[in-house]
Design an enzyme around this catalytic site. Sequence first.
Site, PDB file in Angstrom:
ATOM      1  N   GLU B  89       0.808  -1.231   0.000  1.00  0.00           N
ATOM      2  CA  GLU B  89       0.000   0.000   0.000  1.00  0.00           C
ATOM      3  C   GLU B  89       0.833   1.270   0.000  1.00  0.00           C
ATOM      4  O   GLU B  89       0.565   2.199  -0.750  1.00  0.00           O
ATOM      5  CB  GLU B  89      -0.914   0.059   1.229  1.00  0.00           C
ATOM      6  CG  GLU B  89      -2.239  -0.646   1.077  1.00  0.00           C
ATOM      7  CD  GLU B  89      -2.105  -2.144   1.187  1.00  0.00           C
ATOM      8  OE1 GLU B  89      -1.012  -2.612   1.537  1.00  0.00           O
ATOM      9  OE2 GLU B  89      -3.109  -2.837   0.924  1.00  0.00           O
ATOM     10  N   HIS B 158     -10.394  -4.952  10.789  1.00  0.00           N
ATOM     11  CA  HIS B 158     -10.961  -4.717   9.465  1.00  0.00           C
ATOM     12  C   HIS B 158     -12.244  -3.891   9.513  1.00  0.00           C
ATOM     13  O   HIS B 158     -13.002  -3.896   8.559  1.00  0.00           O
ATOM     14  CB  HIS B 158     -11.254  -6.050   8.763  1.00  0.00           C
ATOM     15  CG  HIS B 158     -10.024  -6.775   8.321  1.00  0.00           C
ATOM     16  ND1 HIS B 158      -9.223  -7.451   9.201  1.00  0.00           N
ATOM     17  CD2 HIS B 158      -9.458  -6.916   7.103  1.00  0.00           C
ATOM     18  CE1 HIS B 158      -8.205  -7.995   8.540  1.00  0.00           C
ATOM     19  NE2 HIS B 158      -8.327  -7.675   7.262  1.00  0.00           N
TER      20      HIS B 158
END
Lengths: 368, 319
Positions: B89, B158
């Site tokens: 990322e 998450h």
Amino acid sequence: YVSTYADFTPQATFDIKKCDLHKLEEGPPLQAVLTREEGLQYYRTMQTIRRMELKADQLYKQKIIRGFCHLYDGQEACAVGIETGINLSDHLITAYRAHGYTLTRGGTVREIMAELTGRRGGIAKGKGGSMHMYTKHFYGGNGIVGAQVPLGAGVALACKYLGNNEICVCLYGDGAANQGQIFETYNMASLWKLPCIFICENNKYGMGTSVERAAASTDYYKRGDFIPGLRLDGMDVLCVREATKFAAEHCRSGKGPILMELQTYRYHGHSMSDPGVSYRTREEIQEVRSKSDPISMLKDRMLSNNMASVEELKEIDVEVRKEIEDAAQFATTDPEPPLDDLCNHIFYNDPPMEVRGTNPWTKLKSVS
Amino acid sequence: MASLRSFLRSGKNAVSAVLRREFHGTPPAAVQVTVRDALNQALDEELERDERVFLLGEEVAQYDGAYKVSRGLWKKYGDKRIIDTPITEMGFAGIAVGAAMAGLRPICEFMTFNFSMQAIDQVINSAAKTYYMSAGLQPVPIVFRGPNGASAGVAAQHSQCFAAWYGHCPGLKVVSPWSAEDAKGLLKSAIRDDNPVVFLENELMYGVPFEMSEEAQSKDFLLPIGKAKIERQGNHVTLVSHSRMVSLCLDAAAVLAKEGIECEVINMRTIRPLDAEAIETSVMKTNHLITVEGGWPQFGVGAEILARIMEGKDFFICF
């Protein structure tokens, strides 16, 4: 004195040190041709950077420049050599030790110094400071160590996407070389064959930590692993130029990224708040100054090959000094940015908007 | 039951549609479109419209998107414009920002915004702050998009809502759509915007169908960033929300309506810049305010709305 062009050698060929190679069959040539014009131009530019940085040191000690100030003296051959190996239409991005690159990429001494003193005549209108200077195809000046490397690969991706045959030179230091995001970038640049020259300016110290204490492998030119690499003398402007030309050719031919390690040295500490002698000896600094100074090296080459006269070079010194003095004068007397510039430049191409102030009755205005 | 639910969610539009049908007017050519398909349409249309637009992220190309939002795009546009990245990322967000600086218009997808934390330095320090630090020399036209907030039992790592974190930073626009129309109009606006936009979707909303008017189906349908929408008119209490919680508010409003309490439900649509005016106007009318969000209460979106209301010029008039 009166000397005509015919008195001087118009060009000469110099032997330059062989580069250490990694995953490359051949390296840059072992000789470089230098013309008189080129020599004078490199000399002038390096001397301008040197004097500009020393002037910044002086202004900082007088508290006219404040905040961060990371000086580049000692490393001039890197900035000048790289620029001569690429075109102004190519792209370049570096970290915070960026004053030299701002100059070689088209900035003027005046606007650089005014930016250091935070005035409205600065290259970023006084809002960027030492670490955030920009010109066309020069993306700064970046404060976060290592963050500029993925940005540079992104610029290279744009070059490939637009098919304009331009490349991006992406610089970082020996300290940044251990950053994870750099390895992530090596991976993607190599996978997608981005036209990116990664250049590690190894000045032996990441802030106060010497390379042996920071890196398990100090062969920075090999750290790209699957990316071919070169290690060379970053104090020799001709070495840097030839290697950059070689690397640029590699990228433009579609072979993907390449990595260069320039072995160089900074005379000042990490920044103006660092005297630079607690983690290294004064003798070491003195030795580099006397044996490997990039400006002296070029000067000696030109004088011993009758490519310029002592007086001529002295005249350039005088001109440079004057340019720096004028710029410092401007930088000291130019007014600071006006208070209503505080909230401008938040968004681009947006209608003017109100910005929340510290209380409900103070609304600040922002224009693009 | 399904038709009743979609009636409630579509609010005013559905009511007027029903009325028009009864009076034998020309039926509007509205269709049912899921949020996922609306996003897909927006991406497709913008990719077609501007050559400089491209999409990069994990699994966006050959996998058709981790949540199938980019389905069909790789087949249509190819490797150059739809780029699968490795699971890095920080690296690919930085590459996207660099590409934006050099003149392209990237859409950087985070598989969920939880992973954007790995790249948050690039979003804030490289994208959001650059136009300001360069005093207008270097714009960064980029969109960061992906699902935000809680999903169905995916556990703490998450499930974080990043509206408050990104909403804190000047230089960013932060958008949080709810319906299919929101998704399409706001994503198109975000892509055409010359500034860094954080586009917070919601995984549980992807499969929800909404009625999409004919106007919304057009290729030039844009919604302005920074303007909230009143999904349901009411006089007694204002419910302010964004993303999936707007559905919750509308459901609650339906229940309360049976007891004679009419809620005004405001769909924020944009977190930053916050449409404080719309909320203030509503609170002036109802004198009661509840903020509903999927993020944590401390230092959150609701906290900011309450602070703004209390600082507002009309707050003391409410008493």
